[in-house]
Scaffold this motif. Structure first.
Motif, PDB file in Angstrom:
ATOM      1  N   VAL A 181      47.039  10.540  43.659  1.00 23.03           N
ATOM      2  CA  VAL A 181      48.020  10.665  42.575  1.00 23.03           C
ATOM      3  C   VAL A 181      49.418  10.781  43.179  1.00 23.03           C
ATOM      4  N   GLY A 182      50.334   9.955  42.715  1.00 23.77           N
ATOM      5  CA  GLY A 182      51.697   9.971  43.227  1.00 23.77           C
ATOM      6  C   GLY A 182      52.646  10.722  42.313  1.00 23.77           C
ATOM      7  N   THR A 183      53.677  11.328  42.908  1.00 24.42           N
ATOM      8  CA  THR A 183      54.784  11.892  42.150  1.00 24.42           C
ATOM      9  C   THR A 183      55.952  12.096  43.100  1.00 24.42           C
ATOM     10  N   ASP A 240      50.390   7.161  39.193  1.00 22.83           N
ATOM     11  CA  ASP A 240      51.560   8.006  39.440  1.00 22.83           C
ATOM     12  C   ASP A 240      51.920   8.719  38.145  1.00 22.83           C
ATOM     13  N   ILE A 241      52.297  10.000  38.256  1.00 17.27           N
ATOM     14  CA  ILE A 241      52.705  10.768  37.083  1.00 17.27           C
ATOM     15  C   ILE A 241      54.042  11.428  37.406  1.00 17.27           C
ATOM     16  N   LEU A 298      51.039   7.083  32.616  1.00 17.70           N
ATOM     17  CA  LEU A 298      50.649   7.061  34.022  1.00 17.70           C
ATOM     18  C   LEU A 298      50.876   5.647  34.542  1.00 17.70           C
ATOM     19  N   VAL A 299      51.449   5.538  35.726  1.00 18.07           N
ATOM     20  CA  VAL A 299      51.788   4.243  36.309  1.00 18.07           C
ATOM     21  C   VAL A 299      50.682   3.790  37.255  1.00 18.07           C
ATOM     22  N   LEU A 300      50.269   2.531  37.120  1.00 19.95           N
ATOM     23  CA  LEU A 300      49.253   1.962  38.009  1.00 19.95           C
ATOM     24  C   LEU A 300      49.751   0.639  38.567  1.00 19.95           C
TER      25      LEU A 300
END
Length: 298
Positions: free
Chosen positions: A65-67, A127-128, A255-257
């Protein structure tokens, strides 16, 4: 040639031809990818299923998971996404659980805000980071269903001329600022259309510093962040008001993918389930309850 030898040659020739044909067909036939592998550097399950804990993620058996960093409150707490505190940290772990991944299987990765939705292959599963879903961003990345309905708000020093604004028109002659690449900046450019070009900052903490030192009259951020800024970081500031959302297309964080990710439907399904069973509403109440209503600037 002797008849027996001629028969033997004919038989051998036929067998060889069959072997060559079989090899040719095998070489041309599509080969199944192993689970967890990716085509052309893109993440995603090849089976198209959402088996709990069995998705073809960046790291087998893990969910990356990205941030961004710093990870701001109230979306995160103590600049530590992995502690499960703050709305987005809690949402990430809820989505992970829905997909079959426990907390120990979640790996956090630093991804700058603008990099999350920039073109190119991603090294995260999702990514959140308060990224609003938009058609322009969909050209470069994929989004899950929205996990939060957001409003943009104006924060100004109580002593600023922007503090008394009652409408969008009242903001046209004040110096505004916002983070680069955000819908906050888009609201300034497209809705307010101020007489003075807005100040643009790489990060929200730079925008807050500019506000405190009077370099700008006001900044635009999402509503929960606005209340956190005025309540915990810049008490000499106030939330002037919020911009109205379009009734047809309310702004939502998603949420980004990766654009080609085949995890998107699984992640969207998890978000939809969390909205349906009330989990998202409960997490919003727990972590964003201080983001009370603010006057609408029309």
């Amino acid at each position: 040639m002797h008849l027996a030898n001629r028969s033997l040659v004919t038989t051998v020739t036929a067998v060889c031809s069959a072997v060559v044909l079989c090899a040719a067909l095998t070489g041309c036939a599509p080969q199944a990818e192993e689970k967890g592998t990716k085509a052309s550097g893109q993440a995603g399950a090849t089976t198209g299923t959402c088996a709990p804990g069995g998705l073809a993620t960046e790291v087998e058996g893990k969910l990356t998971v990205g941030t961004d960093k710093p990870a701001y409150a109230p979306w995160f707490s103590d600049d530590e996404p992995s502690n499960g505190k703050g709305f987005e940290s809690a949402v990430a772990y809820a989505v992970a659980k829905q997909l079959g991944y426990g907390r120990d299987a979640v790996v956090w990765q630093h991804v700058p805000f603008n990099s999350a939705f920039a073109p190119g292959a991603k090294k995260f599963d999702f990514d959140i980071n308060q990224v609003s879903i938009s058609e322009s961003r969909k050209k470069a990345v994929a989004f899950s269903s929205g996990y939060y309905d957001v409003r943009q708000a104006v924060v100004a020093l109580k002593s600023s001329k922007a503090a008394g604004a009652k409408s969008v028109a009242d903001l046209k002659d004040v110096k505004l600022g916002a983070q680069v690449g955000t819908t906050s900046l888009e609201f300034i450019d497209d809705l307010v259309k101020p007489a003075t070009k807005p100040a643009v900052y790489q990060r929200n903490d730079f925008a807050k510093s500019a506000l405190k030192t009077g370099q700008v009259d006001a900044i635009v951020v999402d509503l929960p962040t606005a209340f956190y800024i005025t309540g915990a970081e810049v008490p000499e500031a106030k939330v002037v008001g919020q911009f109205p959302n379009s009734a047809d297309t309310p702004e939502q964080f998603g949420l980004v993918l990766d654009k080609e990710s085949t995890l998107t439907s699984c992640v969207s399904g998890a978000v939809d389930a969390l909205r349906k069973d009330g989990t998202l509403a409960a997490l919003e109440k727990e972590w964003l309850s201080d983001a009370v209503d603010a006057p609408v600037l029309k």
